[in-house]
Write a protein that holds these residues in place. Structure first.
Motif, PDB file in Angstrom:
ATOM      1  N   UNK A 280       0.802  -1.005   0.070  1.00 25.45           N
ATOM      2  CA  UNK A 280       0.139   0.006  -0.037  1.00 25.45           C
ATOM      3  C   UNK A 280       0.912   1.116  -0.091  1.00 25.45           C
ATOM      4  N   UNK A 281       0.601   2.148   1.006  1.00 23.12           N
ATOM      5  CA  UNK A 281       1.540   3.257   1.193  1.00 23.12           C
ATOM      6  C   UNK A 281       2.681   3.321   1.789  1.00 23.12           C
ATOM      7  N   UNK A 282       3.190   1.900   2.138  1.00 19.30           N
ATOM      8  CA  UNK A 282       4.486   1.949   3.046  1.00 19.30           C
ATOM      9  C   UNK A 282       5.461   1.326   1.991  1.00 19.30           C
ATOM     10  N   UNK A 283       6.605   1.720   1.993  1.00 18.14           N
ATOM     11  CA  UNK A 283       7.901   1.453   1.284  1.00 18.14           C
ATOM     12  C   UNK A 283       8.937   0.874   1.813  1.00 18.14           C
ATOM     13  N   UNK A 284       9.668   0.020   1.565  1.00 17.93           N
ATOM     14  CA  UNK A 284      10.599  -0.817   2.323  1.00 17.93           C
ATOM     15  C   UNK A 284      11.912  -0.795   1.221  1.00 17.93           C
ATOM     16  N   UNK A 285      13.138  -0.496   2.164  1.00 19.03           N
ATOM     17  CA  UNK A 285      14.389  -0.303   1.298  1.00 19.03           C
ATOM     18  C   UNK A 285      15.495  -1.197   2.404  1.00 19.03           C
ATOM     19  N   UNK A 286      16.205  -1.980   1.351  1.00 13.27           N
ATOM     20  CA  UNK A 286      17.272  -2.533   2.282  1.00 13.27           C
ATOM     21  C   UNK A 286      18.751  -2.404   1.488  1.00 13.27           C
ATOM     22  N   UNK A 287      19.775  -1.883   2.232  1.00 15.27           N
ATOM     23  CA  UNK A 287      20.955  -1.836   1.462  1.00 15.27           C
ATOM     24  C   UNK A 287      21.881  -2.899   1.898  1.00 15.27           C
ATOM     25  N   UNK A 288      22.525  -3.903   1.007  1.00 16.67           N
ATOM     26  CA  UNK A 288      23.513  -4.892   1.119  1.00 16.67           C
ATOM     27  C   UNK A 288      24.856  -4.674   0.638  1.00 16.67           C
ATOM     28  N   UNK A 289      25.845  -4.992   1.357  1.00 17.77           N
ATOM     29  CA  UNK A 289      27.113  -4.924   0.683  1.00 17.77           C
ATOM     30  C   UNK A 289      27.463  -5.992  -0.110  1.00 17.77           C
ATOM     31  N   UNK A 290      28.146  -5.801  -0.770  1.00 17.86           N
ATOM     32  CA  UNK A 290      28.994  -6.864  -1.740  1.00 17.86           C
ATOM     33  C   UNK A 290      29.172  -8.078  -1.165  1.00 17.86           C
ATOM     34  N   UNK A 291      29.532  -8.101   0.198  1.00 17.33           N
ATOM     35  CA  UNK A 291      30.043  -9.199   0.860  1.00 17.33           C
ATOM     36  C   UNK A 291      28.848  -9.987   1.630  1.00 17.33           C
ATOM     37  N   UNK A 292      27.436  -9.366   1.400  1.00 19.85           N
ATOM     38  CA  UNK A 292      26.227 -10.058   1.791  1.00 19.85           C
ATOM     39  C   UNK A 292      25.810  -9.426   2.813  1.00 19.85           C
ATOM     40  N   UNK A 293      26.509  -8.799   3.609  1.00 21.60           N
ATOM     41  CA  UNK A 293      26.082  -8.243   4.895  1.00 21.60           C
ATOM     42  C   UNK A 293      24.988  -6.923   4.802  1.00 21.60           C
ATOM     43  N   UNK A 294      23.970  -6.887   5.399  1.00 18.67           N
ATOM     44  CA  UNK A 294      23.026  -5.990   5.375  1.00 18.67           C
ATOM     45  C   UNK A 294      23.518  -4.881   6.100  1.00 18.67           C
TER      46      UNK A 294
END
Length: 305
Positions: A280-294
């Motif tokens: 709906x009106x909620x957006x989610x974002x995740x940033x992950x490094x190239x090493x796989x760590x969030x």
């Protein structure tokens, strides 16, 4: 004259004229380059006609409250003339750090005395209405103990004396050399800044994001995004969130609520893979490094005026 020569009735006075050089030194020491007192045109427009820091310590309900004032200028606004989320985060950060500096716990003091510095762990803000270009907002901040491991900073955001939002941030100390977390309870001086009113009890928990996130873009941490601690500045994460959800294409929508979990430092050269999703009106974002760590996670609630 020595102390033994002093007698009842003696007095002395000293005056000093605040110069442009003094203002520059103040900004360098505190990291506060607020245009309200750094830009002559902005300062001249203020009723007091003085280039003085618009900050003060108040006493509200027997709890020390630090207050700072900010004017939303062009560089802090977006293409819809609304205050950017990253700019608001920087206002909150400046207010919190200035409150500690006013209590004698500046960044330089903590590094020299205890070899530690502050890192943001979690943050949440909510707004009842958007902050616009040209608005002058007041940020009030209190600090409280976070179980001996860090400090919570409670914020209220006001415009024309009316509360339009609030925020809560969890800050942790890190060792200046190893960058490992350092218990704030080991810094006895911090006890003097626990000032939040009793009703300020809320805590921040880690976000739980949905699994169905889609890869959006990759971003590399560059020089212009790094702060004095040598990592991606906390306000820049809000910029990444806005870019990942395409806020500039959403026809004037603004983030009425933003939650951020800072999970791992992003140093210069770090490549972040950004993924996003929505319900709906909620957006989610995740940033992950190239090493796989969030490295970070975010939840943004969008509203339209």
């Amino acid at each position: 004259m020595t102390i033994s020569e002093l007698k009842a009735g003696d007095f002395a006075s000293m005056t000093s004229t605040v110069t442009e050089e003094d203002l520059c030194r103040y900004a360098q020491l505190t990291g506060d380059y607020n245009p309200i007192h750094m830009e002559e045109n902005r300062a001249a427009a203020r009723s007091d006609r003085l280039n003085l820091p618009a900050e003060r310590i108040l006493d509200m309900s027997e709890a020390a409250c630090y207050e700072a004032e900010f004017c939303v200028v062009g560089r802090d606004s977006d293409c819809f003339s609304q205050c950017q989320a990253g700019a608001l985060l920087s206002y909150l950060q400046e207010t919190g750090l200035a409150a500690l500096a006013a209590a004698g716990l500046s960044r330089s003091y903590l590094l020299e005395r205890h070899n530690v510095f502050w890192m943001l762990a979690r943050l949440e803000y909510t707004l009842k209405r958007p902050i616009l270009l040209g608005d002058v907002i007041t940020v009030r901040a209190w600090s409280r103990n976070a179980h001996g491991m860090g400090i919570y900073r409670d914020y209220e955001i006001l415009r024309s004396g009316i509360k339009i939002g609030e925020a809560l941030a969890l800050w942790m100390l890190a060792d200046g050399e190893t960058r490992a977390l350092f218990p704030a309870g080991r810094i006895p001086e911090l006890a003097a800044v626990w000032s939040a009113p009793p009703e300020k009890k809320r805590q921040l928990k880690r976000l739980i994001l949905p699994e169905e996130l889609v890869a959006m873009q990759c971003r590399t941490v560059e020089y212009s995004q790094v702060d004095m601690n040598g990592h991606l500045n906390n306000s820049r994460y809000a910029d990444l969130v806005c870019d990942a959800i395409g806020l500039g294409k959403l026809d004037g929508a603004y983030i009425s609520s933003l939650r951020l979990s800072y999970l791992s430092e992003c140093l210069p050269g770090c490549v972040l893979e950004l993924s996003a999703g929505q319900r709906e009106n909620v957006r989610y974002v995740r940033g992950t490094g190239r090493d796989g760590a969030v490295r970070f996670e975010a939840e943004a609630v969008l509203c339209r005026t």
